[in-house]
Enzyme design. Structure first.
Site, PDB file in Angstrom:
ATOM      1  N   MET A  76      33.611  32.021  44.386  1.00  0.00           N
ATOM      2  CA  MET A  76      33.727  33.237  43.699  1.00  0.00           C
ATOM      3  C   MET A  76      33.115  33.873  42.869  1.00  0.00           C
ATOM      4  O   MET A  76      33.406  35.417  42.771  1.00  0.00           O
ATOM      5  CB  MET A  76      33.900  32.350  42.024  1.00  0.00           C
ATOM      6  N   VAL A  99      29.015  25.437  45.282  1.00  0.00           N
ATOM      7  CA  VAL A  99      29.574  25.921  46.225  1.00  0.00           C
ATOM      8  C   VAL A  99      30.859  26.649  45.750  1.00  0.00           C
ATOM      9  O   VAL A  99      30.833  27.865  46.170  1.00  0.00           O
ATOM     10  CB  VAL A  99      30.704  25.673  47.103  1.00  0.00           C
ATOM     11  N   CYS A 100      31.677  26.181  44.842  1.00  0.00           N
ATOM     12  CA  CYS A 100      32.753  27.329  44.589  1.00  0.00           C
ATOM     13  C   CYS A 100      32.091  28.353  42.814  1.00  0.00           C
ATOM     14  O   CYS A 100      32.955  29.420  43.573  1.00  0.00           O
ATOM     15  CB  CYS A 100      33.687  25.975  43.897  1.00  0.00           C
ATOM     16  N   THR A 101      31.441  28.126  42.427  1.00  0.00           N
ATOM     17  CA  THR A 101      30.435  29.017  41.743  1.00  0.00           C
ATOM     18  C   THR A 101      29.994  30.090  42.585  1.00  0.00           C
ATOM     19  O   THR A 101      29.980  31.716  42.160  1.00  0.00           O
ATOM     20  CB  THR A 101      29.888  28.377  40.683  1.00  0.00           C
TER      21      THR A 101
END
Length: 159
Positions: free
Chosen positions: A52, A47-49
């Site tokens: 961003m 989810v972080c990838t």
């Protein structure tokens, strides 16, 4: 936790931008405001990838509004530079390796079952040239991404 209308807590931290430089929020406000601070739990996670990379995909809209976007996480600046390179991110990533910014913003989160403590809740703060938070969004669910159009609208309101 600071909210809309509050002064943004100032900080100085390493900035992963291909090199490792120093980033100070108060010093950057004069030239780069509004500033979007997008906190995320950890680089190289799904989810972080996605988050961003979505900010990267929408970066032109923020550039058109003369706004600057920065990701913020507990990862080291060296890991963040690799994360930037692997995902072709053109904006800087701020390393809060010592968890000082996360604590100052009151957005620490633990993954007890994984033995991971004190990472950032997925959060977005828009800070204007006066250092005031004009938009804040904090999620208790690390799987939820921000409403990107809402963040853009908050920045556009400052134009």
């Amino acid at each position: 936790m600071p909210a809309t209308g509050d002064a943004a807590p100032d900080f100085t931290a390493p900035l992963a931008n291909g090199d490792v430089d120093e980033f100070s929020l108060s010093a950057e406000l004069d030239e780069e405001a509004p500033i979007v601070l997008a906190f995320f739990p950890g680089a190289f996670t799904g989810v972080c990838t996605e988050e961003m990379c979505t900010f990267q995909d929408r970066l032109a809209a923020f550039d058109d509004l003369d706004a600057s976007v920065y990701g913020v996480s507990r990862d080291s600046p060296f890991a963040l530079n690799e994360f930037r390179a692997q995902n072709d991110l053109e904006f800087g990533l701020i390393s809060d390796f010592n968890k000082e910014i996360i604590d100052e913003y009151g957005i620490a989160m633990d993954f007890d079952d994984l033995g991971v403590y004190g990472v950032a809740k997925r959060s977005v703060f828009v800070v204007d040239a006066d250092g005031e938070i004009t938009y804040s969004w904090v999620s208790d669910d690390p799987g939820v991404e921000p409403e990107y159009a809402e963040v853009e609208a908050a920045v556009e309101d400052l134009a």
